[in-house]
Design an enzyme around this catalytic site. Structure first.
Site, short mmCIF file in Angstrom:
data_model
loop_
_atom_site.label_atom_id
_atom_site.label_comp_id
_atom_site.label_asym_id
_atom_site.label_seq_id
_atom_site.Cartn_x
_atom_site.Cartn_y
_atom_site.Cartn_z
N GLY A 236 61.97 49.99 41.71
CA GLY A 236 61.48 49.16 42.81
C GLY A 236 60.61 49.94 43.77
N SER A 237 60.13 49.23 44.78
CA SER A 237 59.19 49.85 45.72
C SER A 237 59.87 50.90 46.60
CB SER A 237 58.52 48.78 46.58
OG SER A 237 59.49 47.98 47.22
N ALA B 60 68.10 47.60 46.70
CA ALA B 60 68.85 46.35 46.55
C ALA B 60 68.03 45.23 47.17
CB ALA B 60 70.22 46.46 47.23
N ASP B 61 68.33 44.02 46.74
CA ASP B 61 67.67 42.85 47.33
C ASP B 61 68.47 42.31 48.51
OD1 ASP B 61 65.44 42.69 45.43
OD2 ASP B 61 67.05 42.38 43.99
N LYS C 286 71.00 42.63 43.06
CA LYS C 286 69.89 43.44 42.56
C LYS C 286 69.22 42.69 41.41
CE LYS C 286 70.49 47.71 41.79
NZ LYS C 286 69.08 47.81 42.25
N GLY C 287 68.05 43.16 41.03
CA GLY C 287 67.37 42.56 39.89
C GLY C 287 66.10 41.82 40.25
N GLY C 288 65.70 41.93 41.53
CA GLY C 288 64.42 41.34 41.93
C GLY C 288 63.28 41.86 41.06
N GLU D 195 70.00 49.11 35.37
CA GLU D 195 70.50 49.63 36.64
C GLU D 195 72.04 49.69 36.64
OE1 GLU D 195 66.78 48.14 39.42
OE2 GLU D 195 68.57 46.93 39.36
N LYS E 12 67.41 43.95 54.41
CA LYS E 12 68.24 43.64 53.23
C LYS E 12 69.72 43.40 53.57
CE LYS E 12 64.75 44.49 50.34
NZ LYS E 12 64.73 45.52 49.34
C1 5RP Z 1 65.03 45.97 40.68
C2 5RP Z 1 65.97 46.05 41.82
C3 5RP Z 1 65.46 46.65 43.09
O1 5RP Z 1 66.32 47.67 43.48
C4 5RP Z 1 65.42 45.59 44.15
O2 5RP Z 1 64.67 44.49 43.67
C5 5RP Z 1 64.82 46.12 45.45
O3 5RP Z 1 63.44 46.34 45.27
P1 5RP Z 1 62.51 46.88 46.40
O4 5RP Z 1 62.93 48.29 46.68
O5 5RP Z 1 61.13 46.81 45.79
O6 5RP Z 1 62.64 45.99 47.60
O7 5RP Z 1 67.10 45.66 41.77
O8 5RP Z 1 65.59 45.29 39.59
#
Ligand code: 5RP
Length: 218
Positions: free
Chosen positions: A29-30, A83-84, A94-96, A103, A121
């Site tokens: 993720g970012s 995490a989302d 998670k899983g965005g 993971e 978050k």
């Molecule tokens: C990817 C994830 C990421 O950890 C979650 O989506 C957070 O992403 P970001 O750091 O871009 O906000 O679970 O599957």
């Protein structure tokens, strides 16, 4: 400070948990991308990484960081991932980024889950963020019907194929008051590979990027 600056603050603050000579579990993720940027600065001091996605693997390798197969590593000291959503009990959605299954696997072999997030978050009750579920393609409709029975509103994430060749259903409309029970319930549906609820294996350390910098809760 914008949201990406807060993600950066969290990602760089995680560097202090990386032990010399270790293999580091790296999420996706970012926010994790900032952690990988930080990791590059100490790449000669670590042995390498185990990665939870093709995207993170490519970024790690582009920095010359060796990426080990999960099957070749028995245990990791730390796993650093975003995490989302995260609740006060340190359960997460998670899983965005569709990497939830890998993971969960890398988290499972790690002693310590270090969750790096920006301060948007944190929630009291999980579920405003649609809950991702990785599903075997032929089971998509069946799993969606089962999720409706649980009170959720599933949406097929069109055009997304996971690194494992599966599809994602995002569940809207849930107020997740018992994350452990829901994690078990959804994982028990035939055709589900895994649900993006990390309740049985929650976070051990939370690093939150805030406008004032990184806040660490151990
Ligand atoms: C990817 C994830 C990421 O950890 C979650 O989506 C957070 O992403 P970001 O750091 O871009 O906000 O679970 O599957």
């Amino acid at each position: 400070m914008n949201q990406d600056d807060m993600k950066k603050a969290a990602g760089w603050a995680a560097l202090k948990y990386v032990e010399k000579g270790s293999i580091v579990g790296v999420g996706t993720g970012s926010t994790v991308n900032h952690f990988i940027d930080a990791l590059e600065t100490i790449k000669d001091d670590i042995k390498g990484a185990v990665s939870s996605s093709v995207a993170s693997t490519e970024k790690l390798k582009s920095f010359g960081i060796e990426v080990f197969e999960c099957n070749d590593v028995i245990k990791l000291d730390i796993y650093v991932d975003g995490a989302d959503e995260i609740n006060p009990q340190r359960h997460m959605i998670k899983g965005g980024g569709a990497a939830l299954t890998r993971e969960k696997i890398v988290a499972a072999i790690s002693e310590k889950f270090i969750c790096i997030v920006d301060d948007t978050k944190a929630v009291d009750v999980l579920g405003d963020f649609p809950l991702p579920v990785e599903v075997i393609p032929m089971a998509r409709s069946y799993v969606a019907r089962e999720i409706v029975k649980l009170g959720g509103d599933p949406a097929y994430r069109e055009g997304v194929i996971t690194d494992n060749g599966n599809v994602i259903l995002d569940i809207y409309g849930l107020k997740i008051t018992d994350p452990k029970a829901l994690e078990e319930r959804i994982n028990a549906i035939s055709g589900v590979v895994t649900v993006g609820l990390f309740a049985h294996r929650g976070a051990d350390v939370i690093i939150t990027g805030t406008p004032e910098g990184a806040r660490i809760e151990e």
